[in-house]
Design an enzyme around this catalytic site. Structure first.
Site, PDB file in Angstrom:
ATOM      1  N   HIS A  69      42.979  49.937  48.384  1.00  0.00           N
ATOM      2  CA  HIS A  69      42.433  49.686  46.948  1.00  0.00           C
ATOM      3  C   HIS A  69      41.736  48.207  47.125  1.00  0.00           C
ATOM      4  CE1 HIS A  69      44.846  51.615  43.817  1.00  0.00           C
ATOM      5  NE2 HIS A  69      45.226  52.324  44.919  1.00  0.00           N
ATOM      6  N   PRO A  70      40.284  48.356  46.236  1.00  0.00           N
ATOM      7  CA  PRO A  70      39.941  47.340  46.923  1.00  0.00           C
ATOM      8  C   PRO A  70      40.327  45.804  45.653  1.00  0.00           C
ATOM      9  CG  PRO A  70      38.489  48.538  45.390  1.00  0.00           C
ATOM     10  CD  PRO A  70      40.389  49.645  45.567  1.00  0.00           C
ATOM     11  N   GLU A  89      38.832  52.516  36.614  1.00  0.00           N
ATOM     12  CA  GLU A  89      39.524  51.756  36.692  1.00  0.00           C
ATOM     13  C   GLU A  89      39.177  50.531  36.406  1.00  0.00           C
ATOM     14  OE1 GLU A  89      42.677  53.946  39.449  1.00  0.00           O
ATOM     15  OE2 GLU A  89      42.097  52.380  39.795  1.00  0.00           O
ATOM     16  N   PHE A 119      45.794  41.194  45.548  1.00  0.00           N
ATOM     17  CA  PHE A 119      46.153  42.217  44.606  1.00  0.00           C
ATOM     18  C   PHE A 119      45.746  42.938  44.115  1.00  0.00           C
ATOM     19  CE2 PHE A 119      45.426  41.197  39.797  1.00  0.00           C
ATOM     20  CZ  PHE A 119      46.252  40.704  39.661  1.00  0.00           C
ATOM     21  N   ALA A 123      44.525  48.322  36.226  1.00  0.00           N
ATOM     22  CA  ALA A 123      43.414  47.391  35.728  1.00  0.00           C
ATOM     23  C   ALA A 123      42.558  48.583  34.403  1.00  0.00           C
ATOM     24  CB  ALA A 123      41.674  46.785  36.785  1.00  0.00           C
TER      25      ALA A 123
END
Length: 167
Positions: A69-70, A89, A119, A123
């Site tokens: 995940h970015p 997202e 984190f 989103a």
């Protein structure tokens, strides 16, 4: 012939079905369990199976999924399905607002220093203000609480991604 919707999961060969699922969450055991339970009568049955297979994910599985995940607020690069999911997202996160960008950068850095991983928050459907509020609130958690919440968010994201893929 290109399969779409639920047929994409039910009728694809196991390798293709697994690849589809791994774009939703980089957890091979989870993907394999969903593939093995095919065929699904409807999308909701497939989503129920996806939720069940993700309860719980091991620490190693959570780490693997988090690694793909970015950071919130950074635009994912590339044309692969992971990047496309993340761009969709995070569409509400306005990267052109310098104040939002600064707060996200600082919050992401503080979070990673405190917890050792990116984190992660679902989103989709959240505004930049809601995401920032979640980031700031989650920085107050102890590591065990935050790890549990991050795993919950991963599961939510995986199921939402799968739902989009099967629509």
């Amino acid at each position: 012939m290109t399969l779409t919707g639920l047929a994409r999961l039910n009728e694809a060969d196991a390798r293709e079905a697994r690849a589809l699922l791994l774009t939703c969450a980089a957890v091979p055991r989870w993907a394999e369990e969903i593939v093995q339970r095919r065929p699904y009568a409807d999308v909701e049955t497939a989503l129920v199976a996806a939720r069940a297979a993700a309860e719980p994910w091991s620490e190693e599985e959570v780490d693997a999924a988090l690694a793909r995940h970015p950071r919130i607020g950074e635009r994912p690069q590339g044309a692969d399905a992971d990047a496309a999911h993340s761009r969709r997202e995070q569409a509400a996160v306005d990267g052109t607002d310098p104040e939002v960008a600064r707060r996200l950068r600082e919050g992401n850095a503080a979070y990673e220093a405190r917890f050792g991983h990116v984190f992660l928050v679902r989103a989709a459907g959240r505004s930049a203000a809601e995401i920032l509020a979640a980031l700031e609130e989650r920085l107050t958690h102890d590591p065990a609480t935050e790890r549990r919440i991050a795993a919950e968010q991963l599961r939510e994201i995986a199921v939402l991604r799968l739902e989009k893929e099967l629509a």
